[in-house]
Design a protein around this motif. Structure first.
Motif, PDB file in Angstrom:
ATOM      1  N   VAL A   1      -2.110  -2.654  -4.121  1.00  0.00           N
ATOM      2  CA  VAL A   1      -3.170  -1.637  -4.094  1.00  0.00           C
ATOM      3  C   VAL A   1      -2.776  -0.428  -4.943  1.00  0.00           C
ATOM      4  N   THR A   2      -1.630  -0.497  -5.603  1.00  0.00           N
ATOM      5  CA  THR A   2      -1.050   0.673  -6.262  1.00  0.00           C
ATOM      6  C   THR A   2      -1.905   1.222  -7.396  1.00  0.00           C
ATOM      7  N   VAL A   3      -1.941   2.539  -7.461  1.00  0.00           N
ATOM      8  CA  VAL A   3      -2.571   3.259  -8.575  1.00  0.00           C
ATOM      9  C   VAL A   3      -1.508   4.158  -9.201  1.00  0.00           C
TER      10      VAL A   3
ATOM     11  N   SER B   1      -4.263  -7.728  -7.867  1.00  0.00           N
ATOM     12  CA  SER B   1      -4.609  -6.308  -7.833  1.00  0.00           C
ATOM     13  C   SER B   1      -5.958  -6.130  -7.145  1.00  0.00           C
TER      14      SER B   1
ATOM     15  N   GLN C   1      -8.029  -0.568  -5.217  1.00  0.00           N
ATOM     16  CA  GLN C   1      -7.630   0.737  -5.758  1.00  0.00           C
ATOM     17  C   GLN C   1      -8.720   1.792  -5.676  1.00  0.00           C
ATOM     18  N   ASN C   2      -9.974   1.380  -5.642  1.00  0.00           N
ATOM     19  CA  ASN C   2     -11.079   2.336  -5.774  1.00  0.00           C
ATOM     20  C   ASN C   2     -11.844   2.569  -4.478  1.00  0.00           C
TER      21      ASN C   2
ATOM     22  N   GLN D   1       6.380   1.883  -5.421  1.00  0.00           N
ATOM     23  CA  GLN D   1       5.877   0.518  -5.629  1.00  0.00           C
ATOM     24  C   GLN D   1       6.982  -0.454  -6.054  1.00  0.00           C
TER      25      GLN D   1
ATOM     26  N   THR E   1      -9.446   4.983 -10.897  1.00  0.00           N
ATOM     27  CA  THR E   1      -9.186   5.824  -9.729  1.00  0.00           C
ATOM     28  C   THR E   1      -9.112   7.298 -10.105  1.00  0.00           C
TER      29      THR E   1
ATOM     30  N   SER F   1      -6.445  -5.510 -14.398  1.00  0.00           N
ATOM     31  CA  SER F   1      -6.162  -4.506 -13.359  1.00  0.00           C
ATOM     32  C   SER F   1      -6.139  -3.096 -13.926  1.00  0.00           C
TER      33      SER F   1
ATOM     34  N   GLU G   1      -7.070   0.557 -12.087  1.00  0.00           N
ATOM     35  CA  GLU G   1      -6.023   1.567 -11.969  1.00  0.00           C
ATOM     36  C   GLU G   1      -6.442   2.877 -12.641  1.00  0.00           C
TER      37      GLU G   1
ATOM     38  N   TYR H   1       2.780   5.128  -5.838  1.00  0.00           N
ATOM     39  CA  TYR H   1       3.239   4.572  -7.111  1.00  0.00           C
ATOM     40  C   TYR H   1       4.757   4.674  -7.271  1.00  0.00           C
TER      41      TYR H   1
ATOM     42  N   THR I   1       0.842  -1.208   0.000  1.00  0.00           N
ATOM     43  CA  THR I   1       0.000   0.000   0.000  1.00  0.00           C
ATOM     44  C   THR I   1       0.877   1.259   0.000  1.00  0.00           C
TER      45      THR I   1
END
Length: 225
Positions: free
Chosen positions: A100-102, A136, A139-140, A81, A197, A190, A194, A78, A75
């Protein structure tokens, strides 16, 4: 009886990671906050335990926390990450890694700006290799709502990954966090979560709301994978 999981949240000192950690600890999982600075992880765990009213969460150096975990949840922002995950590659081998990366690129975070690989989570799977089951998810979801463990969150979680059993674990953890996990298929999908978001951030700003989310219709309350 449902198995209790040992969950390490790397980056659990941030808003989203700490919120997920609290919810999973309340659901009965063994949760450890992982950080490069173990003292920072221990302080974050102590703060969360105070909110929970029980000593349910531990803090440790990320490498130690990952080594003892069944499931690792990444978490971090970016920019951190890839270096964070690659630094833990040896201890991640054989584990499920929920990312959880965006790929938000400031200052235009309300505009979709995907990396050349399309999905930053797909790129992470390629970097870590087949020994790590990357999934994944999350993210949202509104981070500030996650931090209130009593808050009911009206949002679904799209879960994508190339390993069906790993996706099932992430869907279960979504449920244990008070959310509805939806099986969204292979990791390539994913890219939808991504990109979405940034769209949700734009909606928040346009309609002056703090926490736009998504709902998948037509599935009922408890969809079967």
């Amino acid at each position: 009886m449902t198995k209790t999981l040992s969950v390490c949240v790397v980056g659990g000192t941030g808003a989203e990671g700490s919120g997920l950690a609290m919810r999973w600890a309340r659901a009965g999982h063994r949760v450890t906050i992982g950080s490069r600075d173990p003292a920072k992880a221990e302080a974050a765990a102590a703060e969360l335990n105070q909110k929970l009213g029980k000593p349910l969460i531990c803090g440790a150096a990320s490498s130690d926390a990952v080594t003892g975990a069944d499931v690792v949840v990444l978490t971090v922002p970016y920019a951190a990450q890839m270096p964070t995950a690659e630094g833990l590659k040896d201890v991640l081998d054989g584990k499920i890694l929920i990312d959880v990366t965006v790929p938000l690129v400031p200052p235009k975070v309300s505009r979709v700006q995907l990396p050349p690989t399309d999905s930053c989570v797909v790129a992470l799977q390629a970097a870590l290799g087949e020994g790590v089951k990357v999934v994944s998810a999350f993210q949202n979801v509104s981070a500030h709502k996650l931090k209130d463990p009593d808050k009911v969150i009206d949002c679904d979680v799209l879960v994508a990954g190339d390993d069906k059993e790993a996706r099932a674990v992430a869907i279960r953890l979504a449920g244990d966090a008070g959310l509805r996990g939806i099986d969204a298929g292979p990791l390539a999908n994913s890219v939808v979560a991504e990109a979405l978001t940034s769209v949700l951030i734009f909606i928040n700003r346009t309609y002056k709301i703090p926490d736009a989310g998504i709902r998948i219709t037509g599935l009922g309350e408890t969809p079967a994978a």
